[in-house]
Design a protein around this motif. Structure first.
Motif, PDB file in Angstrom:
ATOM      1  N   GLY A 164      31.770 -38.964 -19.597  1.00  0.00           N
ATOM      2  CA  GLY A 164      31.873 -39.219 -21.026  1.00  0.00           C
ATOM      3  C   GLY A 164      32.833 -38.264 -21.709  1.00  0.00           C
ATOM      4  N   SER A 165      32.507 -37.941 -22.955  1.00  0.00           N
ATOM      5  CA  SER A 165      33.374 -37.064 -23.743  1.00  0.00           C
ATOM      6  C   SER A 165      33.143 -35.593 -23.427  1.00  0.00           C
ATOM      7  N   SER A 166      32.124 -35.292 -22.639  1.00  0.00           N
ATOM      8  CA  SER A 166      31.806 -33.896 -22.312  1.00  0.00           C
ATOM      9  C   SER A 166      32.299 -33.595 -20.901  1.00  0.00           C
ATOM     10  N   SER A 167      33.618 -33.466 -20.740  1.00  0.00           N
ATOM     11  CA  SER A 167      34.184 -33.256 -19.418  1.00  0.00           C
ATOM     12  C   SER A 167      35.459 -32.428 -19.542  1.00  0.00           C
ATOM     13  N   VAL A 168      35.925 -31.905 -18.402  1.00  0.00           N
ATOM     14  CA  VAL A 168      37.163 -31.139 -18.410  1.00  0.00           C
ATOM     15  C   VAL A 168      38.342 -32.040 -18.768  1.00  0.00           C
ATOM     16  N   THR A 169      38.288 -33.308 -18.352  1.00  0.00           N
ATOM     17  CA  THR A 169      39.361 -34.234 -18.706  1.00  0.00           C
ATOM     18  C   THR A 169      39.433 -34.432 -20.217  1.00  0.00           C
ATOM     19  N   ALA A 170      38.276 -34.608 -20.864  1.00  0.00           N
ATOM     20  CA  ALA A 170      38.266 -34.742 -22.321  1.00  0.00           C
ATOM     21  C   ALA A 170      38.756 -33.460 -22.990  1.00  0.00           C
ATOM     22  N   LEU A 171      38.384 -32.314 -22.427  1.00  0.00           N
ATOM     23  CA  LEU A 171      38.884 -31.043 -22.957  1.00  0.00           C
ATOM     24  C   LEU A 171      40.404 -30.958 -22.826  1.00  0.00           C
ATOM     25  N   ALA A 172      40.930 -31.483 -21.728  1.00  0.00           N
ATOM     26  CA  ALA A 172      42.378 -31.451 -21.523  1.00  0.00           C
ATOM     27  C   ALA A 172      43.104 -32.227 -22.615  1.00  0.00           C
ATOM     28  N   GLN A 173      42.551 -33.363 -22.982  1.00  0.00           N
ATOM     29  CA  GLN A 173      43.147 -34.148 -24.061  1.00  0.00           C
ATOM     30  C   GLN A 173      43.112 -33.358 -25.368  1.00  0.00           C
ATOM     31  N   HIS A 174      41.994 -32.662 -25.605  1.00  0.00           N
ATOM     32  CA  HIS A 174      41.859 -31.825 -26.804  1.00  0.00           C
ATOM     33  C   HIS A 174      42.908 -30.716 -26.814  1.00  0.00           C
ATOM     34  N   VAL A 175      43.159 -30.102 -25.658  1.00  0.00           N
ATOM     35  CA  VAL A 175      44.155 -29.029 -25.565  1.00  0.00           C
ATOM     36  C   VAL A 175      45.537 -29.541 -25.973  1.00  0.00           C
ATOM     37  N   LEU A 176      45.893 -30.707 -25.479  1.00  0.00           N
ATOM     38  CA  LEU A 176      47.232 -31.237 -25.765  1.00  0.00           C
ATOM     39  C   LEU A 176      47.383 -31.681 -27.216  1.00  0.00           C
ATOM     40  N   GLU A 177      46.266 -31.963 -27.872  1.00  0.00           N
ATOM     41  CA  GLU A 177      46.321 -32.381 -29.271  1.00  0.00           C
ATOM     42  C   GLU A 177      46.225 -31.216 -30.242  1.00  0.00           C
ATOM     43  N   SER A 178      46.000 -29.987 -29.716  1.00  0.00           N
ATOM     44  CA  SER A 178      45.770 -28.821 -30.572  1.00  0.00           C
ATOM     45  C   SER A 178      46.869 -27.786 -30.356  1.00  0.00           C
ATOM     46  N   PRO A 179      47.566 -27.389 -31.404  1.00  0.00           N
ATOM     47  CA  PRO A 179      48.720 -26.488 -31.249  1.00  0.00           C
ATOM     48  C   PRO A 179      48.352 -25.047 -30.916  1.00  0.00           C
ATOM     49  N   GLU A 180      47.072 -24.655 -31.037  1.00  0.00           N
ATOM     50  CA  GLU A 180      46.757 -23.236 -30.870  1.00  0.00           C
ATOM     51  C   GLU A 180      46.722 -22.783 -29.414  1.00  0.00           C
ATOM     52  N   PHE A 181      46.804 -23.709 -28.454  1.00  0.00           N
ATOM     53  CA  PHE A 181      46.678 -23.310 -27.056  1.00  0.00           C
ATOM     54  C   PHE A 181      48.030 -22.887 -26.481  1.00  0.00           C
ATOM     55  N   PRO A 182      48.053 -21.820 -25.651  1.00  0.00           N
ATOM     56  CA  PRO A 182      49.314 -21.332 -25.076  1.00  0.00           C
ATOM     57  C   PRO A 182      49.897 -22.324 -24.072  1.00  0.00           C
ATOM     58  N   ASP A 183      51.183 -22.140 -23.752  1.00  0.00           N
ATOM     59  CA  ASP A 183      51.908 -23.092 -22.919  1.00  0.00           C
ATOM     60  C   ASP A 183      51.314 -23.222 -21.521  1.00  0.00           C
ATOM     61  N   ASP A 184      50.869 -22.094 -20.922  1.00  0.00           N
ATOM     62  CA  ASP A 184      50.343 -22.189 -19.558  1.00  0.00           C
ATOM     63  C   ASP A 184      49.078 -23.031 -19.519  1.00  0.00           C
ATOM     64  N   VAL A 185      48.255 -22.940 -20.564  1.00  0.00           N
ATOM     65  CA  VAL A 185      47.032 -23.737 -20.638  1.00  0.00           C
ATOM     66  C   VAL A 185      47.385 -25.212 -20.846  1.00  0.00           C
ATOM     67  N   ARG A 225      31.389 -25.704 -16.910  1.00  0.00           N
ATOM     68  CA  ARG A 225      31.227 -25.337 -18.327  1.00  0.00           C
ATOM     69  C   ARG A 225      31.718 -26.433 -19.257  1.00  0.00           C
ATOM     70  N   GLY A 226      32.592 -27.287 -18.777  1.00  0.00           N
ATOM     71  CA  GLY A 226      33.082 -28.373 -19.610  1.00  0.00           C
ATOM     72  C   GLY A 226      32.213 -29.605 -19.581  1.00  0.00           C
ATOM     73  N   VAL A 227      31.148 -29.601 -18.770  1.00  0.00           N
ATOM     74  CA  VAL A 227      30.286 -30.772 -18.615  1.00  0.00           C
ATOM     75  C   VAL A 227      29.029 -30.602 -19.463  1.00  0.00           C
ATOM     76  N   GLY A 228      28.797 -31.525 -20.375  1.00  0.00           N
ATOM     77  CA  GLY A 228      27.581 -31.484 -21.184  1.00  0.00           C
ATOM     78  C   GLY A 228      27.632 -30.492 -22.319  1.00  0.00           C
ATOM     79  N   ALA A 229      28.816 -30.078 -22.721  1.00  0.00           N
ATOM     80  CA  ALA A 229      28.975 -29.198 -23.880  1.00  0.00           C
ATOM     81  C   ALA A 229      30.034 -29.819 -24.782  1.00  0.00           C
ATOM     82  N   LEU A 230      29.647 -30.278 -25.954  1.00  0.00           N
ATOM     83  CA  LEU A 230      30.558 -31.049 -26.797  1.00  0.00           C
ATOM     84  C   LEU A 230      31.503 -30.170 -27.616  1.00  0.00           C
ATOM     85  N   ASP A 231      31.144 -28.924 -27.874  1.00  0.00           N
ATOM     86  CA  ASP A 231      31.975 -28.036 -28.691  1.00  0.00           C
ATOM     87  C   ASP A 231      32.072 -26.677 -27.999  1.00  0.00           C
ATOM     88  N   LEU A 232      33.294 -26.253 -27.686  1.00  0.00           N
ATOM     89  CA  LEU A 232      33.505 -24.953 -27.059  1.00  0.00           C
ATOM     90  C   LEU A 232      34.566 -24.183 -27.850  1.00  0.00           C
TER      91      LEU A 232
END
Length: 437
Positions: A80-101, A203-210
């Motif tokens: 679902g939405s509580s996964s590392v893949t979903a977090l990855a999408q969030h990273v790409l949509e958010s400008p605050e993350f560094p380039d390596d991430v 840590r990315g599984v079952g946690a909706l906000d990190l």
């Protein structure tokens, strides 16, 4: 023509309900989510959760029917939405993350484009399972029992003279971690790093906000994991070894394409979580039941032949994976409720496992009944490929602890333990024990 049903507008889960507090990771609900599941079972069979963006299914019979139909109910987004893949999408949509991430997040999304096993649908799932299933047959698991026993005894040897231990950190965590690392050919010197990688994925599984800092830490560890095993696959191509990496590279079925590197890397992530974190949680969950119930512990010690049944009841009652998601591929119904095409569905295995319509006295451990039709490993085509491995590891672990630690007792109140902050994976963070040194 009848118009397709629409996804509900608004949350059908009351904001002050126990289940809503569980999704918000309220500590009391995470510690004991089962009353929240009972609330759901006693209400409507299928309810819409705006928080999860999914229909929630809590009764055994309804969950079983969904699992029987992998065509209508796709596994493509099983976490679902509580996964590392979903977090990855969030990273790409958010400008605050560094380039390596951001680069690791891009790699994760690219790899997720090659669904495997847990996230694959037929016929892809059938091909992949056929290629890797020989590594997890009962015969192969039986051949690994001396390894399980050796690691179990070495871990107990490390604390047996103390008269006390923290069972998770000293035993339940390193046991399956060492087993899966050994199977993958990871050297003992890298166990600490291997555990850090495993923790990053879970840590990315079952946690909706990190928080941002934690997401950064997760993806840097994920990047290390991918880099290491990409390099190791190159090493195995040049010099095959007696380990699972080589098995995956060499797996062949007539008429089928071998596994790609992307598929193997995604499988390794699933083996890491399924063969490590969930088995840790299973051992911890079963030991909690034994420590809370001295009569049960005495009964099992007097008749070790009951341990396999104890493991099944532990799986049923604790369900290390509390639930999984499915996505509908067409308009359908669950328990008579219309569910539109493209909807997410959250199947609460742990709730179905305590459904009184399926299990008599569902809250009690029954050592003299066969109740192995629980949902802890899923059902049907997607039943957990490592189920045999987890069962044997847990059985050997419990048997050896009971045999080697006389006077075994809880070092703290088992009813007040802290559990990992997730609504999908379940297990105690710490479990202090005492015994006669």
């Amino acid at each position: 023509m009848t118009e397709a049903p629409a996804v509900p507008q608004g949350d059908e889960i009351a904001p002050d309900s126990r289940f809503a507090r569980l999704l918000s990771l309220d500590a009391a609900q995470v510690r004991c989510p089962f009353p929240a599941y009972a609330d759901l079972r006693q209400g409507e069979p299928v309810v819409w959760s705006e928080r999860l963006n999914a229909f929630v299914v809590s009764r055994y019979a309804d969950i079983r029917e969904v699992l029987k139909d992998p065509v209508t109910f796709s596994s493509a987004k099983a976490s679902g939405s509580s996964s590392v893949t979903a977090l990855a999408q969030h990273v790409l949509e958010s400008p605050e993350f560094p380039d390596d991430v951001r680069r690791v997040a891009e790699r994760r999304l690219r790899l997720s484009g090659s669904p495997v096993l847990l996230n694959a649908d037929p016929p892809l799932h059938k091909r992949q399972r056929g290629l890797v299933s020989h590594a997890f047959t009962p015969r192969r698991v039986n051949e690994m029992e001396p390894l399980f026993q050796r690691i179990t005894d070495e871990l107990i040897d490390s604390f047996i003279d103390r008269g006390e231990a923290e069972l998770i950190a000293d035993f339940a965590l390193p046991l399956p971690m060492t087993v899966i690392a050994t199977i993958l050919g990871v050297p003992p010197s890298m166990m600490h790093t291997f555990k850090r990688w495993s923790g990053a994925f879970t840590r990315g599984v079952g946690a909706l906000d990190l928080p941002t800092a934690e997401v950064v830490d997760i993806f840097r560890a994920v990047g290390e994991f991918y880099d290491y095993f990409s390099e190791q696959l190159e090493v195995r191509r040049a010099a095959p070894a007696d380990d699972l990496l080589t098995d995956l590279l060499q797996a062949r079925i007539a008429g089928e394409q071998p596994l790609t590197e992307d598929e193997i890397l995604q499988m390794l992530v699933q083996f890491l979580i399924g063969g490590n974190e969930t088995t840790t949680n299973l051992i911890g969950g079963i030991m909690c039941h034994l420590l809370r119930d001295p009569e049960l512990m005495a009964e099992v010690k007097a008749d070790p032949g009951r341990i396999p049944t104890l493991v099944e009841e532990g799986l049923r009652l604790e369900a290390p994976t509390q639930g999984m998601f499915r996505t509908t591929t067409k308009d359908t119904e669950i328990a008579g409720r219309p569910v539109p095409e493209g909807s997410m569905v959250f199947l609460i295995y742990a709730s179905g496992n305590r459904d009184a319509c399926e299990f008599a006295d569902p809250e009690q451990i029954k050592l003299h009944e066969a109740r192995g039709h629980h949902l802890a490993f899923g059902r049907g085509e997607h039943v957990c490929i490592g189920a045999n491995l987890a069962r044997r590891e847990a059985a050997i672990a419990i048997s050896t602890l009971l045999n080697r630690l006389p006077g075994l007792a809880a070092g703290t109140d088992p009813e007040r333990l802290d559990y990992h902050p997730t609504f999908i994976l379940r297990g105690p963070r710490r479990l202090p024990i005492t015994f006669r040194a």
